[in-house]
Design an enzyme around this catalytic site. Structure first.
Site, PDB file in Angstrom:
ATOM      1  N   HIS A 252       0.832  -1.203   0.000  1.00 61.34           N
ATOM      2  CA  HIS A 252       0.000   0.000   0.000  1.00 61.34           C
ATOM      3  C   HIS A 252       0.871   1.260   0.000  1.00 61.34           C
ATOM      4  O   HIS A 252       0.677   2.176  -0.803  1.00 61.34           O
ATOM      5  CB  HIS A 252      -0.905  -0.009   1.237  1.00 61.34           C
ATOM      6  CG  HIS A 252      -1.735   1.229   1.376  1.00 61.34           C
ATOM      7  ND1 HIS A 252      -1.317   2.309   2.128  1.00 61.34           N
ATOM      8  CD2 HIS A 252      -2.914   1.567   0.830  1.00 61.34           C
ATOM      9  CE1 HIS A 252      -2.232   3.262   2.039  1.00 61.34           C
ATOM     10  NE2 HIS A 252      -3.214   2.835   1.263  1.00 61.34           N
TER      11      HIS A 252
ATOM     12  N   ARG B 205     -11.576  -1.037 -13.695  1.00 62.96           N
ATOM     13  CA  ARG B 205     -11.673  -2.473 -13.496  1.00 62.96           C
ATOM     14  C   ARG B 205     -12.620  -2.789 -12.352  1.00 62.96           C
ATOM     15  O   ARG B 205     -12.568  -2.172 -11.293  1.00 62.96           O
ATOM     16  CB  ARG B 205     -10.295  -3.036 -13.189  1.00 62.96           C
ATOM     17  CG  ARG B 205     -10.322  -4.544 -13.008  1.00 62.96           C
ATOM     18  CD  ARG B 205      -8.942  -5.101 -12.834  1.00 62.96           C
ATOM     19  NE  ARG B 205      -8.444  -4.816 -11.493  1.00 62.96           N
ATOM     20  CZ  ARG B 205      -7.241  -5.202 -11.080  1.00 62.96           C
ATOM     21  NH1 ARG B 205      -6.419  -5.822 -11.912  1.00 62.96           N
ATOM     22  NH2 ARG B 205      -6.843  -4.934  -9.859  1.00 62.96           N
TER      23      ARG B 205
ATOM     24  N   THR C 123      -0.009  -8.546 -16.480  1.00 63.04           N
ATOM     25  CA  THR C 123       1.190  -9.387 -16.457  1.00 63.04           C
ATOM     26  C   THR C 123       1.604  -9.811 -15.055  1.00 63.04           C
ATOM     27  O   THR C 123       2.322 -10.790 -14.911  1.00 63.04           O
ATOM     28  CB  THR C 123       2.366  -8.660 -17.130  1.00 63.04           C
ATOM     29  OG1 THR C 123       2.343  -7.298 -16.710  1.00 63.04           O
ATOM     30  CG2 THR C 123       2.277  -8.751 -18.634  1.00 63.04           C
TER      31      THR C 123
ATOM     32  N   ASP D  43      -0.349 -11.075 -12.823  1.00 59.07           N
ATOM     33  CA  ASP D  43      -0.989 -12.370 -12.659  1.00 59.07           C
ATOM     34  C   ASP D  43      -0.591 -13.342 -13.758  1.00 59.07           C
ATOM     35  O   ASP D  43      -0.323 -14.511 -13.494  1.00 59.07           O
ATOM     36  CB  ASP D  43      -2.512 -12.195 -12.624  1.00 59.07           C
ATOM     37  CG  ASP D  43      -2.972 -11.724 -11.245  1.00 59.07           C
ATOM     38  OD1 ASP D  43      -2.443 -12.245 -10.253  1.00 59.07           O
ATOM     39  OD2 ASP D  43      -3.836 -10.833 -11.182  1.00 59.07           O
TER      40      ASP D  43
ATOM     41  N   CYS E  89      -1.545  -3.562 -18.556  1.00 58.94           N
ATOM     42  CA  CYS E  89      -1.681  -2.714 -17.372  1.00 58.94           C
ATOM     43  C   CYS E  89      -0.992  -3.308 -16.157  1.00 58.94           C
ATOM     44  O   CYS E  89      -1.132  -2.814 -15.053  1.00 58.94           O
ATOM     45  CB  CYS E  89      -3.145  -2.388 -17.096  1.00 58.94           C
ATOM     46  SG  CYS E  89      -4.153  -3.829 -16.786  1.00 58.94           S
TER      47      CYS E  89
HETATM   48  C1  LIG Z   1      -2.734  -5.309 -13.142  1.00 58.51           C
HETATM   49  C2  LIG Z   1      -3.065  -6.693 -12.847  1.00 58.51           C
HETATM   50  O1  LIG Z   1      -4.092  -6.990 -12.334  1.00 58.51           O
HETATM   51  C3  LIG Z   1      -2.114  -7.712 -13.209  1.00 58.51           C
HETATM   52  O2  LIG Z   1      -1.080  -7.392 -13.791  1.00 58.51           O
HETATM   53  O3  LIG Z   1      -2.389  -8.882 -12.932  1.00 58.51           O
HETATM   54 MG   LIG Z   2      -4.289  -9.021 -11.890  1.00 53.74          MG
END
Ligand SMILES: CC(=O)C(=O)O
Ligand SMILES: [Mg+2]
Ligand SMILES: Nc1ncnc2c1ncn2[C@@H]1O[C@H](COP(=O)(O)OP(=O)(O)OP(=O)(O)O)[C@@H](O)[C@H]1O
Length: 747
Positions: free
Chosen positions: A390, A531, A650, A652, A699
């Site tokens: 955070h 999102r 990316t 995840d 993102c």
């Molecule tokens: C931004 C996001 O949720 C990811 O890169 O998994």
């Molecule tokens: Mg993600």
């Protein structure tokens, strides 16, 4: 006097002729080449309201509950109709037409709204009012009325009602100006827009300037050293479209640029020298750097508008300070910059009050409740936390230097002790840096340059906290590629379920609408991709109400993202209702993105829920994240169900492709976003989407890394979204790769 000519107008006349009118008057008086024009004054607009008899009905119609979207839409429609249908007082009509005739030979004119300072101080409203190009005598009066009516869009009404700003106090002037039949046009910054250095930057494209100003055309970019007059850098862009007057119909149209001019350089040396010279005269006249719109027709250069550059960062050329104090603690340099101030040890939320403007917060770990104090602070030091904590996210977004994970700062440092922190090197030293190097508090900090390297690849910015919106917008990013809703929820400190229980459904939706709106306003009309909720159970457990979160063996593989939203449909509906409301309010720049979908079924279910919430999915842009190998492999299904875009998460995608839990320190060294496996999935998705005309984007954190930017731009990704502090570098990197690609294709 219903109209005034430019030659009789100067800077003091803003209340009567608006900002644009006044600047054109100043330029004219300074002998600069401005196309002839007169201004239909703000008083004339008032006279119109009174004498046409619409004033009472108009202002009565505007008196609505701004939260009632249907009423708002009706008010806007009524106001527009009233203004357009009302007759112009004879005196006004005659003066305007007579002034037009004095322009000579029945010219085409530009009819340009010129806002007076009385309107909303909110900068995002500038440019909201209409401008009409290539207007003839026949349409002139109607276009003037349309400019007047543009004061009453839904957004404008909503905003004024909400801010308690009286509609009757708002004025507008209209500039009527001979059109420059521009062969080329653009903008010029008389000094460097972020450093103030004597460097002139010119952007230029074919045809009328509308495309450059609205950002729909990528212009050439020229950098000129004012002292030597030398052209230091020329970047020729691919200019796909241009705006011009259709010779047949007389209407302003957009068309494709011919093959041979598309990649041709717009300005030659002589034209640049002329622009440089005129720019210097404008700057000299105002005695401050200016942002000038210009156009060239038949070899003549004209100036169309001038504004002061408000983005020059006074601290930009301050040299980095070598503090010779003793290093007290060190940690992770999580948010760059140097800050000095008194240390304030914050042990609990009840101690936040002791953090004053310019102090350095020292705490074990920050929480969402600390954000207001973090905004006041000049720096942040924590015992715990890594690059994605955070404290790291918030401090980076707020632009507050931070040193995290020092382990012992709260013990080693003492209250009131003067310290200097270096957010690049990750050190905390004793003593204060020279006062002039102290960082300005965020509220006063000037945003960075609006002039950015123009890239065909859109470069956007990630935003997690609405408080960071202004700073993010000032990067000149092409929009928000990821606005996370998690922090909006986290900042309430209770789980969504608990929030709804205690505050009610409406309040939950309101909370989201307000937070999203802050960002959507700041960026309008640039797109903001929001999102839907993606918080793992372990993060929610820390919140009030979190005791009922299920315990999961590995939350990363568990109940989160769209899986959870589809399961908890009531909460999801409230979330989606926020989007429906935002669209009704006129925030047509908002886009919806669903996290952690695996396949067409997930995407379809999410899409249907959005439609059921009252959002027109044909009209609004929505898309999904590609965060799992399954999603990457099933991407064609997303295209089939109508997604307008996909975006690589990316963070995840890497953990799931490599089976490396991003929270597990034992395998942290195996976490590699540039792993060939991850890149292969990405490449495949971009290719499939390009065939089907679906936009691709990134993102995740990796979008801020140059290697990833190279890879994506080469493969033709549509946009890249980066962290606030990385936007500028990504713009440069993307431009560099694009230039190389152009060169390669020529060779
Ligand atoms: C931004 C996001 O949720 C990811 O890169 O998994
Ligand atoms: Mg993600
Ligand atoms: N007389 C003119 N001849 C040629 N082009 C013009 C003329 N007036 C305006 N334009 C073009 O139209 C663009 C938009 O006009 P204008 O500056 O009035 O609106 P805007 O930029 O939307 O408003 P604001 O500056 O208030 O945000 C200008 O940037 C310029 O390129």
């Amino acid at each position: 006097m219903p109209v005034r000519w430019l030659a009789d107008i100067s800077a003091e006349d803003v209340p009567s002729v608006g900002g644009k009118g006044a600047s054109l008057g100043e330029l004219t008086q300074a002998g600069l080449p401005v196309p002839s024009a007169f201004v239909v004054t703000a008083d004339t607009y008032r006279t119109f309201l009174e004498e046409s008899g619409v004033a009472d009905e108009l202002f009565a119609a505007l008196d609505v509950d701004p939260e009632d979207s249907a009423a708002l839409a009706e008010a806007a429609a009524t106001a527009k109709e009233l203004v357009l249908d009302a007759g112009m007082p004879d005196e006004v009509r005659e003066s305007v037409l007579a002034a037009y005739d004095d322009l000579g030979d029945a010219p085409f004119v530009a009819v340009r709204s010129s806002a007076t300072a009385e309107d909303l101080p909110d900068a995002s409203f500038a440019g909201q009012q209409e401008t009409y190009l290539n207007v003839t005598r026949e349409d002139l009066l109607e276009r003037v009325k349309r400019c007047w009516a543009s004061l009453f869009t839904q957004r404008a009404i909503y905003y004024r009602e909400e801010q308690g700003f009286d509609h009757e106090r708002v004025d507008i002037a209209v500039v009527v100006q001979r059109m420059v039949d521009a062969e080329k046009s653009g903008v010029l910054f008389t000094s460097h827009p972020s450093t103030g250095a004597p460097t002139t930057i010119v952007e230029a494209a074919w045809g009328l300037g509308e495309g450059v100003v609205s950002g729909s055309v990528s212009p050439d970019n020229y950098v000129i050293d004012r002292e030597s007059g030398e052209i230091e850098e020329v970047t020729v862009a691919t200019k796909k479209t241009l705006v011009e007057r259709d010779p047949a119909t007389g209407e302003t149209t957009e068309r494709e640029v011919s093959e041979e001019r598309r990649d041709a350089r717009v300005l030659d040396e002589a034209e640049l020298t002329e622009l440089l010279r005129l720019g210097e005269r404008v700057e000299e006249h105002y005695d401050t750097p200016q942002d000038v719109e210009w156009a060239i027709a038949d070899g003549e250069v004209y100036m169309l508008q001038s504004r002061p550059i408000t983005t020059i960062d006074d601290a930009a050329d301050a040299t980095s300070h070598e503090n010779d104090g003793e290093t007290l603690v060190s940690g992770l340099g999580a948010s760059p910059g140097i800050a000095s101030g008194a240390a304030r040890i914050v042990g609990g939320l009840d101690q936040l009050d002791k953090v004053g403007q310019g102090d350095v917060i020292v705490t074990s770990m920050t929480t969402p409740d600390m954000v207001p104090a973090m905004k006041r602070a000049s720096g942040i030091v924590t015992d715990e936390g890594g690059m994605t904590s955070h404290a790291a996210i918030v401090s980076r977004e707020l632009g507050v230097p931070a040193v995290l994970g020092t382990e012992t700062a709260t013990q080693v440092l003492s209250d009131d002790q003067p310290i200097t922190i270096d957010g690049d090197r990750g050190t905390v030293e004793a003593g204060a840096a020279e006062p002039d190097e102290e960082r300005e508090p965020v509220e006063d900090a000037r945003p960075t340059t609006p002039v950015k390297p123009m890239t065909a690849t859109e470069v956007k910015v990630n935003v997690s906290i609405p408080e960071a919106a202004e700073r993010a917008a000032a990067t000149g990013a092409d929009g928000v590629g990821l606005l996370r809703t998690e922090h909006m929820i986290l900042s309430t400190n209770v789980t969504p379920e608990r929030y709804v229980e205690t505050h009610g459904e409406r309040a939950y939706t309101d909370e989201l609408v307000d937070s999203i709106r802050t960002v959507a306003d700041e960026f309008y009309p640039r797109p903001v991709r929001v999102r839907t909720l993606d918080a793992p159970t372990d993060e929610f457990r820390q919140l009030e109400g979190g005791e009922s979160e299920p315990h999961e063996h590995n939350p990363m593989l568990g109940y989160r993202g769209i899986r959870r939203s589809l399961e908890e449909s009531e909460l999801f509906e409230l979330e989606l209702a926020a989007f429906a409301r935002l669209y009704e309010m006129g925030y047509d720049n908002v886009e919806v993105m669903f996290p952690l979908v695996n396949d067409g079924d997930d995407a379809r279910a999410a899409r249907d829920a959005l439609a059921a919430a009252g959002v027109d999915i044909e009209k609004r842009r929505w898309g999904v994240m590609v965060e799992t190998p399954a999603a990457a492999l099933c991407v064609a299904d997303f295209c089939d169900v109508g997604a307008d875009f996909v975006s690589f998460g990316t963070n995840d995608l890497t953990q799931y492709t490599l089976a490396v839990d991003r929270n597990n320190e034992h395998v942290a060294d195996r976490y590699d976003e540039l792993h060939p496996g991850v890149l292969a999935l990405i490449e495949n998705v971009i290719e499939t989407c390009r065939e089907r005309d679906v936009d691709t984007s990134i993102c995740g954190q990796a979008g801020s890394k140059p290697e990833m930017v190279d890879f994506l731009v080469e493969r033709g990704v549509s946009s890249i979204s980066a962290n606030v502090d990385a936007v500028r570098d990504v713009q440069h990197e993307a431009k560099r790769v694009e230039q190389r690609l152009i060169l390669d294709s020529v060779r």
